[in-house]
Enzyme design. Sequence first.
Site, mmCIF file in Angstrom:
data_model
loop_
_atom_site.group_PDB
_atom_site.id
_atom_site.type_symbol
_atom_site.label_atom_id
_atom_site.label_comp_id
_atom_site.label_asym_id
_atom_site.label_seq_id
_atom_site.Cartn_x
_atom_site.Cartn_y
_atom_site.Cartn_z
ATOM 1 N N HIS A 155 4.157 -1.246 -0.700
ATOM 2 C CA HIS A 155 3.152 -1.935 -1.538
ATOM 3 C C HIS A 155 2.204 -0.949 -2.206
ATOM 4 O O HIS A 155 1.037 -1.272 -2.418
ATOM 5 C CB HIS A 155 2.328 -2.936 -0.712
ATOM 6 N N SER A 276 -1.779 15.401 -26.575
ATOM 7 C CA SER A 276 -2.248 14.267 -27.362
ATOM 8 C C SER A 276 -2.739 14.777 -28.704
ATOM 9 O O SER A 276 -3.258 15.882 -28.798
ATOM 10 C CB SER A 276 -3.387 13.581 -26.602
ATOM 11 N N LYS A 282 -5.251 16.634 -22.765
ATOM 12 C CA LYS A 282 -4.138 15.876 -22.213
ATOM 13 C C LYS A 282 -2.869 16.685 -22.002
ATOM 14 O O LYS A 282 -2.519 17.563 -22.786
ATOM 15 C CB LYS A 282 -3.799 14.701 -23.134
ATOM 16 N N GLU A 289 8.379 9.397 -18.873
ATOM 17 C CA GLU A 289 8.105 8.057 -19.410
ATOM 18 C C GLU A 289 9.223 7.588 -20.336
ATOM 19 O O GLU A 289 9.632 6.426 -20.319
ATOM 20 C CB GLU A 289 6.769 8.056 -20.175
#
Length: 465
Positions: A155, A276, A282, A289
Amino acid sequence: MKLWGGRYSKDTAKPAEDFNASISVDSRLYLQDIEGSKAHAFMLGECGIISAAEAADIINALEEIRLELESSSTELENDAEDIHMNIEKLLIEKLGETGKKLHTARSRNDQVALDLRMFLKEEIHRILKMFIELETLLLNIAAENTNTIMPGYTHMQKAQPISLGHHFMAYFEMFKRDMGRFTDCLKRIDVMPLGSCALAGTTYPIDRKMVADILGFSDTSLNSVDAVSDRDFAIEFISCCAFGMMHLSRFCEELVIWNTEEFGYIEMDDGYSTGSSIMPQKKNPDIAELIRGKTGRVYGDLICLLTVVKGLPLSYNKDLQEDKEPVFDAGDTLKSCISVFIPMLSSMTINKDRIKSNLRGGFLNATDLADYLVKKGLAFRDAHEISGKIVSSCITRNKELTDLSLDDFKSFAPCIEEEVFEFLKPEVCLGRRNTEGGPSAKRVTEAVLCGREFIKHFAETLINK
Ligand code: ARG
């Protein structure tokens, strides 16, 4: 004039011709088409359906066509519709009357099924080789991290101690099953459909076994109608790709989480991160991803082909021409994902100190405390209850279990002794988790050895196939 133009009094309308053509997609099957045609021509010659000299001329001309296509000195055209008719047209241009004999005892319906099966046999070999490389990397990382104790999660909450090695070996098992699925699928692909012709076989005395042997197929199809209508082998292939992508995407999701400032378990290499356009600080895990995202398109490929074939009457229908794009896309996507995943994984840094410091908090040893009480004679349910109460009091006092004094422990259960502190250390908790398939360093080392054996054997069998 079309190769099938005899009964037509008019040319195909241009919009229909463009819409119908599949050459932009199936040109990728040129090699399989040529090899299949060579085997077919040889067999026709051997069976006396065409002369041996004609067969030899056809085979030589097909070989020339291959070289010309590879050197780009020949163009494939929309008006010849697909790869099969393009190559036949080129053959007829070269050989005239003899070229026109190649299509005896054959139809594009069995030809396209053959080409796709040949392609997929090779494609699966390419994919399996990549899986071998990926699995070898996982084994190496796991072997180096059998003692990198890490919180295991359920979880998304800290649960019990495992090691990073054990966690990686979980993915090893998943990919191993993926390899098994591809190997299994290969058996059903390895069936030679030629000789089924349009749908009803042929009246010529062909030798299907000979063609299967030349092309390295283990079996020949048993029903001519099924052989030209069936695409379940292609759907099965895409489903194998979808499983592989599903596992990669779970792995990528975890790497994205672990790469966050909040977790910090790993750091992606600069070479596999991107910046970025606005935020100078960043460093985003775009590659992971994107692999996660590309899983969606492979699932799409699967649904696409399942839907194309759904409700399709027997035997061949032109709908089936829609099979190639999802098949190619699923294989290409999986291969490109594995091939970037491997260097991304091998170049990332594992922050062992950070992982270690994260062993605090979350009461990873609460189950072990219950187990300790069981050793002292309590029933597990009672032990669970007491351990829960101790955890609760630690939460209020902002302490770890091992921050408590022996008197604190004894106030909950008088049977608790000094040894409990040793018993609850993360490395001791991990070492005790020694069941078969468990996370102790000993078990993970065994699992890695067993995994190495599996990969060695798998690689050897693949080479011999
Ligand atoms: N290009 C076709 C395909 O991919 C080949 C078979 C065509 N057969 C036919 N009768 N139109 O399915």
